[in-house]
Write a protein that holds these residues in place. Sequence first.
Motif, short mmCIF file in Angstrom:
data_model
loop_
_atom_site.label_atom_id
_atom_site.label_comp_id
_atom_site.label_asym_id
_atom_site.label_seq_id
_atom_site.Cartn_x
_atom_site.Cartn_y
_atom_site.Cartn_z
N GLU A 146 -6.40 -35.09 -19.06
CA GLU A 146 -5.72 -34.75 -18.16
C GLU A 146 -6.48 -33.95 -16.77
O GLU A 146 -7.41 -33.65 -17.22
CB GLU A 146 -4.37 -33.71 -18.88
N SER A 163 -5.50 -31.35 -13.29
CA SER A 163 -4.43 -30.81 -12.38
C SER A 163 -5.28 -30.36 -11.29
O SER A 163 -6.43 -29.83 -11.36
CB SER A 163 -4.20 -29.69 -13.14
N GLY A 175 -2.51 -26.94 -9.25
CA GLY A 175 -1.33 -27.51 -10.11
C GLY A 175 -0.56 -28.12 -9.46
O GLY A 175 0.66 -28.53 -9.92
N MET A 214 -0.94 -33.49 -10.72
CA MET A 214 -1.29 -33.38 -12.28
C MET A 214 -1.21 -34.99 -12.69
O MET A 214 -0.35 -35.66 -12.06
CB MET A 214 -0.48 -32.51 -13.17
#
Length: 287
Positions: free
Chosen positions: A193, A195, A199, A202
């Motif tokens: 993942e 980000s 944030g 993402m």
Amino acid sequence: MAKYGEGDKRWIVEDRPDGTNVIPGYELSLSLSWIGESKSSGASVEGTVEIPYIADENAGEDPEIKVTVRDGGPVGARLKEAFLARGKPVVLEKIRVFVDAMAKGGPAKDDLEVKKPKSAAAVAAPQAVKEEEEEKKKKKREEEKGKEGFKTIQLSERFNCSARVLYEILMDERRWKGFTQSNARISGDVGGEFSVFDGSIMGTNVELQEGKVIVQKWRFGSWPDGVYSTVRLTFDEPESGVTIVKLTQTEVPEEDRYGNSTVVENTERGWRELIFHKIRAVFGFGI
């Protein structure tokens, strides 16, 4: 003599069993699209080529060609001139090849040649192919209808650095923090993942080829729940120390969860101004 018509083509054929004297006639108009890219700035523009009339009656003459460009600025004007100088001769040559092929009988000769009777299976085969093509077209229309409300973004940018270095910058969270002045967390693994921008953006890595390809599932936090676009970045190094990165982002929603309809515009501007231009400025990769 017998005449056969299909759309804007007409065929005249002598009624001979060997089908050798096929004289095709045609009246066509063409519409083409083209994309030009400035090597100095990396900016790209789109344009069209219109050929209003190509016919057998003027086979010995080059047809009229109208070239337009969507960008009316100086870059668009230069690229239009470049297309007229280098692209137009290519288009004319392709048309001459077509005209010569038609003068020799063209595809109509094979289509209209009198052959021995075909078997039932041979007659049915083209119909099966036609039905399969219609089914594919129907499925494509349904898929496109299902994606209403989404757009695709395409960008091309030039950097004075190697493809490997640019790839590493985009996959290194410390460098992201440096050129964006915001928090970033980026996994370098497929399935990992990421980000960025504190944030607000993402997603997940789908495909990674070092120095060549980055594919990610990608979304803003303000998009409707469960909505992800697909970002594909490809890196081409046409010469040492010069990299062209091409971005295609599909399934970008036209509106966010709050009903704002500037999502596509803001996303495209963000890639250009907050990512690509910042990388050039901070790391000194040129404009």
